[in-house]
Design an enzyme around this catalytic site. Structure first.
Site, mmCIF file in Angstrom:
data_model
loop_
_atom_site.group_PDB
_atom_site.id
_atom_site.type_symbol
_atom_site.label_atom_id
_atom_site.label_comp_id
_atom_site.label_asym_id
_atom_site.label_seq_id
_atom_site.Cartn_x
_atom_site.Cartn_y
_atom_site.Cartn_z
ATOM 1 N N ASP A 107 0.746 -1.634 -0.274
ATOM 2 C CA ASP A 107 0.110 0.071 0.679
ATOM 3 C C ASP A 107 0.731 1.078 0.085
ATOM 4 O OD1 ASP A 107 1.007 -0.421 2.602
ATOM 5 O OD2 ASP A 107 -1.503 -0.160 3.185
ATOM 6 N N ASP A 110 7.023 3.972 4.137
ATOM 7 C CA ASP A 110 6.858 5.029 4.375
ATOM 8 C C ASP A 110 8.878 4.899 4.264
ATOM 9 O OD1 ASP A 110 7.125 6.673 5.929
ATOM 10 O OD2 ASP A 110 6.195 6.260 7.657
ATOM 11 N N ARG A 172 -10.693 1.836 6.606
ATOM 12 C CA ARG A 172 -9.797 1.713 5.505
ATOM 13 C C ARG A 172 -11.174 1.507 4.045
ATOM 14 N NH1 ARG A 172 -5.584 -1.593 6.928
ATOM 15 N NH2 ARG A 172 -4.878 -2.019 9.644
HETATM 16 P P1 IMP Z 1 8.132 0.998 7.069
HETATM 17 O O1 IMP Z 1 8.439 0.050 7.722
HETATM 18 O O2 IMP Z 1 7.735 2.719 7.550
HETATM 19 O O3 IMP Z 1 8.212 1.328 5.191
HETATM 20 O O4 IMP Z 1 5.761 1.831 6.915
HETATM 21 C C1 IMP Z 1 5.445 0.817 6.104
HETATM 22 C C2 IMP Z 1 3.867 -0.102 6.663
HETATM 23 O O5 IMP Z 1 3.358 1.392 7.557
HETATM 24 C C3 IMP Z 1 2.550 0.584 5.828
HETATM 25 O O6 IMP Z 1 2.704 -0.980 5.547
HETATM 26 C C4 IMP Z 1 2.183 1.046 6.460
HETATM 27 O O7 IMP Z 1 0.807 -0.418 6.636
HETATM 28 C C5 IMP Z 1 2.103 1.457 7.683
HETATM 29 N N1 IMP Z 1 1.962 3.073 7.182
HETATM 30 C C6 IMP Z 1 3.160 3.706 6.956
HETATM 31 N N2 IMP Z 1 2.915 5.276 6.647
HETATM 32 C C7 IMP Z 1 1.750 5.188 6.772
HETATM 33 C C8 IMP Z 1 0.225 6.506 6.259
HETATM 34 O O8 IMP Z 1 1.106 7.712 6.624
HETATM 35 N N3 IMP Z 1 -0.886 5.917 6.855
HETATM 36 C C9 IMP Z 1 -0.910 4.617 6.885
HETATM 37 N N4 IMP Z 1 -0.421 3.893 7.360
HETATM 38 C C10 IMP Z 1 0.874 3.871 7.006
#
Ligand code: IMP
Length: 215
Positions: A107, A110, A172
């Protein structure tokens, strides 16, 4: 405060970042590109529950190839808006991916910590290839550099909800992707988006009239 009488106009707290029509069109384009790139192959699309499942459901119906799908569930340590990078597999894949062409369908990427962990787990199982298709790329917050072969939209550094993405397990089912401009306000009043959903989830207008206007 009644959930049907929010104390703040919803447009103060969220705005539509990517509307449902833009999402639909972009996914059609991605589907066409992936179909061309994987011609003659039968990739397995892997989604990370729960957020990625909405995107996967729409994307894989736009791929004109004999694809299969599989799901993984990962638990992150840390709060909903804070990805700490420490993860553990809660549900593993059903199928063996040895020798398969794997396309991870995410999705949002980040910091990239979750995805880099996932890629290393999947690569240790000797697939033919591993690529990533992310609907949203929040590259400003990236800690681990990652090759994202397919990206739906570049996402500004703002918390987003809808189209599978949650805030404390809610929203969601919002069909648009909303930027949360005031996370504290949504945390204090999580029912704020209920009228938005009740209206058939039509995007909130850019500005709501002030509370005392004409009433
Ligand atoms: P990462 O490991 O920091 O890349 O995090 C990825 C996961 O964090 C995604 O798959 C989402 O489940 C959650 N996430 C990161 N940013 C957001 C946001 O802005 N809204 C909702 N979920 C987020």
């Amino acid at each position: 405060m009644s959930p049907l009488l929010p104390s703040r106009p919803v447009s103060d707290v969220v705005r539509v970042l990517f509307g449902r029509e833009d999402i639909r069109r972009r996914i059609e384009e991605l589907g066409r590109t992936i179909t061309g790139d994987y011609e003659g192959r039968a990739p397995v699309l892997i989604s990370v529950l729960k957020g990625g499942s909405v995107f996967l459901a729409d994307l894989f119906r736009q791929i004109r190839l004999p694809v299969s799908i599989d799901y993984m569930s990962i638990s992150r340590y840390g709060g909903a808006t804070e990805s700490m990078g420490r993860v553990r597999i809660v549900k593993d894949l059903d199928e063996d991916i040895g020798g398969r062409h794997v396309l991870i369908v995410e999705d949002i990427v980040d910091t990239g910590l979750t995805l880099s962990y996932l890629i290393s787990v999947l690569e240790s199982r000797h697939p033919a290839s591993v690529e990533v298709c992310a609907l949203l790329d929040k590259s400003a917050r990236r800690i681990t550099p990652l090759p994202l072969r397919y990206v739906g939209f570049d996402c500004p550094d703002v918390f987003v909800v809808g189209y599978g993405l949650d805030f404390q397990e809610r929203f969601r089912n919002v069909p648009d992707i909303l930027a949360v401009q005031d996370v504290a306000a949504l945390a204090a009043e999580p029912d704020l988006l209920v009228p938005y959903l009740a209206r058939g989830a039509t995007p909130p207008p850019p500005t709501d009239p002030p509370d005392d206007a004409g009433a």
